[in-house]
Design an enzyme around this catalytic site. Structure first.
Site, short mmCIF file in Angstrom:
data_model
loop_
_atom_site.label_atom_id
_atom_site.label_comp_id
_atom_site.label_asym_id
_atom_site.label_seq_id
_atom_site.Cartn_x
_atom_site.Cartn_y
_atom_site.Cartn_z
N GLN A 119 0.86 -1.19 0.00
CA GLN A 119 0.00 0.00 0.00
C GLN A 119 0.89 1.24 0.00
OE1 GLN A 119 -3.53 0.41 -0.15
NE2 GLN A 119 -3.28 -1.61 -1.01
N ASP A 120 0.76 2.11 0.98
CA ASP A 120 1.57 3.32 0.95
C ASP A 120 2.66 3.35 2.00
OD1 ASP A 120 0.89 4.74 -1.23
OD2 ASP A 120 -0.80 5.76 -0.30
N ALA A 121 2.96 2.18 2.58
CA ALA A 121 3.99 2.17 3.61
C ALA A 121 5.38 2.35 2.98
CB ALA A 121 3.94 0.86 4.38
N ARG A 143 -1.51 6.93 -9.76
CA ARG A 143 -1.53 8.34 -9.33
C ARG A 143 -0.85 9.26 -10.33
NH1 ARG A 143 -0.06 6.48 -3.35
NH2 ARG A 143 -1.90 5.20 -3.17
N GLY A 195 3.20 8.39 3.12
CA GLY A 195 3.13 7.03 3.62
C GLY A 195 3.70 6.94 5.01
#
Lengths: 600, 387
Positions: A217-219, A401, A369
């Site tokens: 994900q955005d980690a 994005r 993130g």
């Protein structure tokens, strides 16, 4: 005949509107009338509006005369010499401010080459369409607009040196970044804005790859070695204050170590850091429950006899202490007065904040993130040149994005770091991708920014080439240490006997309507009951009249005051909230009974 | 052969058995094969049954609720393609479950009998006879003449030709449909005079408005027609719905023709048809949104909405307002009203359902809270001693 309005009030008419407009404008430019006046002609309504009121949004433009900009090379040279200032330009009638209404009559050229005889004004720079924060995003003309908006919003949350006099300030929720850097990829606005004086971020070495799934994900994954060397390290300041309030009857609060007999006296240990004046000493290391400022207050309600009995016993303890789970070092103490002239004691707590799992980081392109893992330096993938990245960023964050600007900054940062120069990537005026690629190649690197990486655990070469470079990253103000919260038992509300709300009070986490539905859907009947047991009470109910009975704890029996001692009274378990509902219904004069039945 | 089925009569519902019989015959199965198939069917049927104490209501609500959050409000249009606007997505779903009396976009799908679908021309002609035509649509002007106390209608020759109208035909239909007025032929069209004894301006004005709305041909409420082909069959899509009248037309295939108005279906075709319509319309929305909700949830909801013989919505005026428990009703909407009515009528709450037991913090009668252990300890001991 054209109607003329001054500040929306009719003042008269003119026959030739163009002549009138020209007279007013030229007088404004030569300084005969105020520069803050704007005039606009509305052709549809045939009205002229003159505005001098405050609160209008205005923007500066260069005046064009006879198809030529009034701003000459001579002026520019003088500005460079600092013999001419901005206000001089406004005074001399070279630059003027237009409001929205006057703008409707203006024809503005975007570039000096495009100026024709019809143009009335020239844009100073196309970057003026952007605000300060937005103009700070490099390569922003390569990104998508929604990400640009997000990116500029994130910059406001970045931690850095927010004010140079921060040591003398007592801001709530203030942080200082330990080693702020100037971004390698900067924009024109960084210079205008004096970014060097209050930088808020660091140049990270980035690798765009996955690593054991801890950056899904955005980690993001941070290099623990880098963190130990000071990457993303901040100091958090938290102010505390106590006022010596004055009350009626000449009573007032007093700062000092409370007497041991005082009502509400904490343990002696809690006051150990206080000096004789009741204020904590600087550089004291504090833990939860430790008192920062000792204070006593007069009794809240003065009863009849209390007035003659004003010894220490009637005063209350009202010290300022650290809350649960808080710790830190006392940074400074300030002794001042507030507006009413009461003595004000303020202290500031300092905490070092080393990046930990869950802290939030972001680039300037709306790519935010939280840390998913801190990897020891030895376990970090390394390039064929022996470089380990500071941050590992997930490639899945890019395609949907479309933040091309993020990728371009990686390359330009790499070029800048290797060539030892700052790259100016101002919006609409950026270095070309081709040029960057060429420079990178001349520096002896692969032109696409990719490098060979090795798996640190096995030493094997990673099959795919890894996109790597340098990018400016911000540590955002949202830190786990400020948000982490859990509770078992704790404070409850007086009215409902349910747990209080909020982290600051050590409140509970709400099992809401939808969470309840989930337990119902699973048929977890008894678990559901247990979850809602927080306000359970046992009430005694008279089986004859169905009302609450009175429990006599002395005799250890319940008696219905309505039906007398013979009536059968049984204990019933229910939620306190329901008891409240019944009480309220009864207070409306509705006789609500509870009928009891044997369960078995 | 039929005795194989008899064995399964108490294990499978009749409808499934009938279906199996037909399929077995068509595939020429042997007795052994039929038994095997039936055993499989029993297994499948058993697996799709719900266990006692399963909270199907909440699960249904969650199944719709979760999917509903993902529904897009996007409406896709195609450029240059004639289409009839129909409400879809979440708004349509809400409208269905609320059982609104009139849907926001009433529409019909009219199928024709095979003999009328031979050429496109005949279909178009039938379609044009479906659409309601009013005098207003083929007229140029309505003039209010105060002097002669009449209204002059000027007809549009071109539009009359386009829609296939003749002046004397219009005259005849107007005579039938326009009440309280005398119609006279005039040069450009007609002259209308009110029949009332006293004539004033407001009566004249009313007549003018009535004349504009006078029906010339077609079926009332059908605003727009669009003949298209759907799955190889000719369909006339209609904006506006009037099931009763359309079904009476000779050319219409009444077995296929359907409206999207639940109440119209319930009154003309019956409650079972309305139940099926709820299922079909909901499934259409769900599939259109690309979601996956088990049909049993939809069927359960449709059963619930139609079980009393009338279509009721899931609103405080419908099913939710008919809950037995006072507390459960009060916790849904307008709590004050329910508490007031309960106190006036001496309402009693038996605490038998979910929400009221949550309120008083008692185990809910569902799942693990449903069964109560009944055991005769004495018998067990006796049995053990016997051993």
């Amino acid at each position: 005949m054209v109607d003329v309005f001054l500040n929306e009030k009719f003042v008269g008419t003119v026959t030739d509107q163009n002549e009138f407009l020209n007279i007013i404008k030229s007088q404004r430019r030569d300084g005969t009338i105020t520069e803050k006046l704007n005039i606009g002609y509305n052709g549809d309504l045939d009205e002229i509006h003159v505005e001098t009121t405050k609160g209008r949004c205005r923007r500066p433009l260069i005046i064009v005369k006879n198809g030529k900009s009034t701003l000459t090379e001579d002026h520019i040279q003088k500005i460079k010499d600092k013999s001419l200032s901005w206000t001089d330009l406004v005074k001399e009638g070279i630059v003027e401010y237009l409001d929205a209404r006057e703008e409707e009559n203006a024809l503005v050229a975007l570039d000096e080459n495009q100026v024709t005889k019809d143009h009335s004004h020239l844009e100073i720079s196309p970057i003026t369409i952007l605000g300060i924060c937005t103009a700070l995003v490099p390569f922003s003309n390569f990104g998508s607009s929604s990400r640009l908006i997000r990116g500029s919003k994130l910059q406001k949350q970045g931690l850095g040196v927010y004010a140079q006099n921060y040591l003398l300030r007592l801001d709530t929720d203030a942080s200082i970044l330990h080693y702020p850097q100037r971004p390698i990829t900067k924009t024109f606005m960084h210079d205008v804005f004096n970014y060097d004086q209050h930088a808020m971020g660091q140049n990270f070495t980035i690798a765009v790859m996955s690593y054991q799934g801890y950056n899904m994900q955005d980690a993001v994954i941070l290099n623990k070695g880098s963190v130990e060397r000071g990457l993303g390290r901040t100091t958090y300041f938290k102010p505390f204050s106590a006022t010596e309030m004055r009350y009626s009857g000449g009573l007032m609060d007093e700062v000092g170590i409370p007497d041991k007999e005082m009502k509400g006296y904490r343990s002696e240990r809690d006051y150990r850091n206080l000096e004789d004046d009741g204020i904590v000493f600087t550089e004291a290391k504090l833990k939860a429950d430790d008192v920062l400022i000792g204070k006593t207050s007069p009794p809240r309600f003065l009863g009849g006899l209390d007035e003659f009995n004003m010894d220490a016993n009637t005063r209350r303890e009202s010290s300022i202490a650290l809350g649960e789970g808080m710790h830190g070092t006392v940074d400074a103490t300030f002794l001042t007065e507030n507006e009413e002239g009461n003595r004000l004691v303020q202290t500031r707590l300092r905490q070092q904040r080393i990046p930990e799992i869950g802290d939030k980081f972001a680039s300037r392109h709306g790519q935010k993130g939280v840390i998913g893992l801190l990897v020891p330096h030895t376990d970090m993938p390394f390039s064929s040149r022996g470089i380990t990245p500071d941050i590992i960023f997930s490639p899945h964050s890019i395609p949907s994005r479309m933040t091309v600007s993020h990728l371009l900054e990686v390359i330009s940062g790499k070029v800048g770091a290797l060539a030892g120069e700052y790259i100016d990537a101002t919006t609409f005026d950026t270095p070309t991708e081709k040029g960057l690629r060429k420079q990178l190649m001349n520096l002896g690197f692969s032109e696409d920014g990719k490098e060979t990486f090795y798996n640190p655990m096995t030493g094997e070469k990673i099959d795919a080439k890894i996109y790597t470079g340098n990018i400016f990253y911000l540590k955002l103000k949202h830190m786990v240490a400020n948000k982490m919260h859990a509770r078992a038992a704790g404070r409850i509300q007086l009215l409902t006997r349910q747990p209080v709300e909020g982290r600051a009070m050590g409140g509970g986490l709400r099992v809401g309507e939808m969470e309840k539905d989930c337990l119902v859907a699973h048929g977890a009947s008894l678990l559901l009951k247990e979850r809602f047991d927080s306000d359970k009470t046992i009430l005694h109910i008279c089986e004859t009249c169905g009302m609450f009975a009175t429990y006599d704890s002395y005799k250890n029996q319940a008696i219905c005051t309505r039906c007398g001692g013979d009536a059968k009274v049984s204990p019933v378990e229910m939620s306190y909230a329901f008891k409240l509902l019944l009480d309220e219904v009864r207070s409306l004069g509705i006789d609500s009974k509870i009928e009891l039945k044997e369960k078995f | 052969m039929s005795d194989i089925y008899v064995k399964f009569e108490d294990k499978l519902p009749g409808r499934v058995l009938e279906e199996m019989k037909v399929e077995a015959k068509a595939n020429k199965l042997t007795d052994a094969e039929i038994t095997k198939a039936l055993n499989e069917a029993v297994k499948e049927y058993g697996e799709s049954l719900i266990s006692p104490g399963e909270s199907i209501g909440i699960i249904t609500a969650e199944s719709f609720g979760e999917a509903g959050t993902q529904m897009t409000l996007d409406v896709f249009h195609m450029a240059g393609v004639a289409e009839i606007q129909v409400t879809r997505g979440l708004p349509r779903l809400i409208e269905l479950f609320d059982a609104r009396k009139i849907p926001s976009t009433p529409s019909m799908e009219v199928y024709l009998k095979p003999e009328h679908t031979k050429t496109e021309k005949t279909i178009r002609k039938i379609a044009s006879y479906l659409k309601e035509m009013k005098l207003n649509e083929i007229s140029k002007e309505f003039t209010l003449n105060i002097m002669s106390e009449s209204i002059e209608v000027e007809l549009d020759e071109k539009k009359m030709r386009d829609f296939g109208f003749k002046k004397d035909e219009i005259y005849e239909t107007l005579k039938k449909n326009l009440k309280n007025a005398t119609i006279k032929d005039s040069k450009k069209g007609f002259t209308l005079k009110p029949d009332t004894e006293e004539i004033n301006l407001s009566i004249l004005y009313k007549l003018k408005e009535n004349a504009k709305d006078a029906l010339l041909r077609g079926i009332p409420k059908i605003k727009q027609v669009l003949p298209t082909k759907k799955d190889g069959k000719y369909v006339i899509l209609c904006a506006g719905s009037n099931l009763k009248k359309v079904l009476k037309m000779d050319q219409v295939e009444e077995k296929l023709t359907i409206s999207n108005n639940l109440f119209e279906i319930a009154t003309t075709l019956g409650i079972e048809a309305a139940r099926q319509a709820i299922i079909n319309e909901s499934v259409a929305v769900i599939e259109n949104q690309g979601l996956d909700i088990d049909i049993r949830h939809v069927m359960f909801l449709a059963d619930l909405m139609t079980q009393t013989g009338v279509v009721r919505g899931i609103t405080r005026g419908g099913i939710s307002g008919e809950k037995e428990s006072v507390l459960a009703r009060a916790s849904f909407e307008t709590p004050l009203n329910h508490l007031i009515i309960a106190s006036l009528t001496g309402g009693k709450d038996n605490l038998k359902s979910v929400i009221e037991n949550v309120m008083v913090n008692q185990p809910i009668p569902l799942g693990t809270g449903l069964p109560e252990l009944v055991s005769s300890i004495g018998d067990k001991k006796e049995k053990e001693t016997e051993k």
